[in-house]
Design a protein around this motif. Structure first.
Motif, PDB file in Angstrom:
ATOM      1  N   ARG A 131       0.827  -1.209   0.000  1.00  0.00           N
ATOM      2  CA  ARG A 131       0.000   0.000   0.000  1.00  0.00           C
ATOM      3  C   ARG A 131       0.861   1.258   0.000  1.00  0.00           C
ATOM      4  N   ILE A 132       1.871   1.283   0.864  1.00  0.00           N
ATOM      5  CA  ILE A 132       2.710   2.479   0.948  1.00  0.00           C
ATOM      6  C   ILE A 132       3.558   2.628  -0.310  1.00  0.00           C
ATOM      7  N   LEU A 133       4.047   1.519  -0.859  1.00  0.00           N
ATOM      8  CA  LEU A 133       4.811   1.611  -2.099  1.00  0.00           C
ATOM      9  C   LEU A 133       3.950   2.194  -3.211  1.00  0.00           C
ATOM     10  N   ALA A 134       2.700   1.743  -3.309  1.00  0.00           N
ATOM     11  CA  ALA A 134       1.806   2.284  -4.330  1.00  0.00           C
ATOM     12  C   ALA A 134       1.593   3.772  -4.131  1.00  0.00           C
ATOM     13  N   GLU A 135       1.368   4.186  -2.876  1.00  0.00           N
ATOM     14  CA  GLU A 135       1.160   5.601  -2.602  1.00  0.00           C
ATOM     15  C   GLU A 135       2.406   6.410  -2.940  1.00  0.00           C
ATOM     16  N   PHE A 136       3.572   5.815  -2.744  1.00  0.00           N
ATOM     17  CA  PHE A 136       4.827   6.523  -2.983  1.00  0.00           C
ATOM     18  C   PHE A 136       5.059   6.754  -4.475  1.00  0.00           C
ATOM     19  N   VAL A 137       4.728   5.773  -5.297  1.00  0.00           N
ATOM     20  CA  VAL A 137       5.076   5.874  -6.722  1.00  0.00           C
ATOM     21  C   VAL A 137       3.954   6.459  -7.570  1.00  0.00           C
ATOM     22  N   MET A 138       2.724   6.429  -7.074  1.00  0.00           N
ATOM     23  CA  MET A 138       1.597   6.870  -7.888  1.00  0.00           C
ATOM     24  C   MET A 138       1.368   8.369  -7.770  1.00  0.00           C
ATOM     25  N   THR A 139       1.024   8.993  -8.881  1.00  0.00           N
ATOM     26  CA  THR A 139       0.586  10.378  -8.867  1.00  0.00           C
ATOM     27  C   THR A 139      -0.867  10.425  -8.396  1.00  0.00           C
ATOM     28  N   PRO A 140      -1.359  11.621  -8.010  1.00  0.00           N
ATOM     29  CA  PRO A 140      -2.782  11.711  -7.651  1.00  0.00           C
ATOM     30  C   PRO A 140      -3.702  11.171  -8.743  1.00  0.00           C
ATOM     31  N   LEU A 141      -3.375  11.461  -9.997  1.00  0.00           N
ATOM     32  CA  LEU A 141      -4.202  10.947 -11.088  1.00  0.00           C
ATOM     33  C   LEU A 141      -4.147   9.423 -11.138  1.00  0.00           C
ATOM     34  N   ASP A 142      -2.968   8.847 -10.913  1.00  0.00           N
ATOM     35  CA  ASP A 142      -2.857   7.390 -10.891  1.00  0.00           C
ATOM     36  C   ASP A 142      -3.785   6.788  -9.843  1.00  0.00           C
TER      37      ASP A 142
END
Length: 257
Positions: A168-179
């Motif tokens: 979850r944190i990795l996804a939040e780290f790499v994703m832009t708000p649009l992602d």
């Protein structure tokens, strides 16, 4: 990188918003490498024995760049990275540590938490810097210390928390708000993305403009800030509610929240 294979497997199996481009290890016989290959993932394995740390890290760096890696997620990688390697990837290496940092950097974290009489242990996802376990904490999960806990019993429960926290944190780290918004919106029945937002049956229900989410609500439209600390589960609920407000009645039984 593999090592503590179960965390690596969790990152692969729960990948959302990121793609695992390479699984690498300094132990060519690591079980996680075989698992990764069985799942169709590219792997890199090289022992630094006989070639030295600098040559090993140069080869690792080349393999990561050749694979198109943008962020390195350490998963049980017990070898200390050199300052030079960290500098090459500054701000793009994350790790998970089995304590509530800044408490208990280094080893034997669970035994130290129990010995200190702490009510909770836990785990932290953090950026990797030259300081051991000293980078910015990106997210944490707390696990209660129970009466009679040993280091092993606490570690087993913390590991379960790690498997939920790290992807979850990795996804939040790499994703832009649009992602983030896209990942939620396009899971809703018959939702589609256009240049000016997300639509269902020709009706727009959400759009991202920079760091702001514009989403349909009961009063028309609402703006939700997507910068800084964001409550992403709440954002996901807002997007799903926006979809519900404009979706045809026949779709409402199929999705939304």
């Amino acid at each position: 990188m593999s090592g503590r294979g179960s965390n690596m497997m969790a990152l692969v199996e729960q990948a959302r918003g990121y793609t695992v481009a390479l699984v690498a290890s300094d132990k060519p016989d690591a079980a996680g490498l075989a698992w990764a290959r069985e799942h169709g993932l590219a792997t890199f394995a090289l022992s630094p024995k006989g070639i030295g740390k600098a040559a090993y890290e140069d080869a690792l760096d080349a393999a990561l760049r050749d694979a198109g890696v943008e962020v390195i997620a350490l998963a049980g990688y017990m070898r200390l990275l050199s300052d030079a390697f960290v500098a090459r990837w500054r701000g793009r290496i994350v790790n998970i540590h089995p304590s509530l940092l800044p408490l208990y950097k280094g080893l034997d974290t669970h035994a130290r938490a129990i010995a200190a009489g702490d009510g909770h242990g836990g785990c932290s996802v953090h950026l990797v810097t030259e300081e051991l376990d000293g980078g910015t904490v990106l997210g944490q999960a707390r696990v209660a210390v129970q009466p009679g806990d040993t280091a092993d019993t606490l570690a087993a429960r913390v590991l379960v928390a790690e498997h939920a926290l790290y992807p979850r944190i990795l996804a939040e780290f790499v994703m832009t708000p649009l992602d983030h918004v896209r990942a939620v919106a396009l899971q809703l029945p018959e939702a589609e993305e256009r240049a000016d937002g997300f639509f269902v049956a020709g009706e727009r229900f959400a759009a991202v403009e920079g760091d702001v989410l514009r989403v349909r609500d009961d009063d028309g439209w609402a703006d939700v800030a997507l910068g800084g600390e964001v409550d992403w589960p709440a954002v996901e609920d807002r997007v799903a509610r926006g979809w519900e407000l404009v979706a045809p009645a026949g779709l409402l039984e199929a999705g939304g929240r």
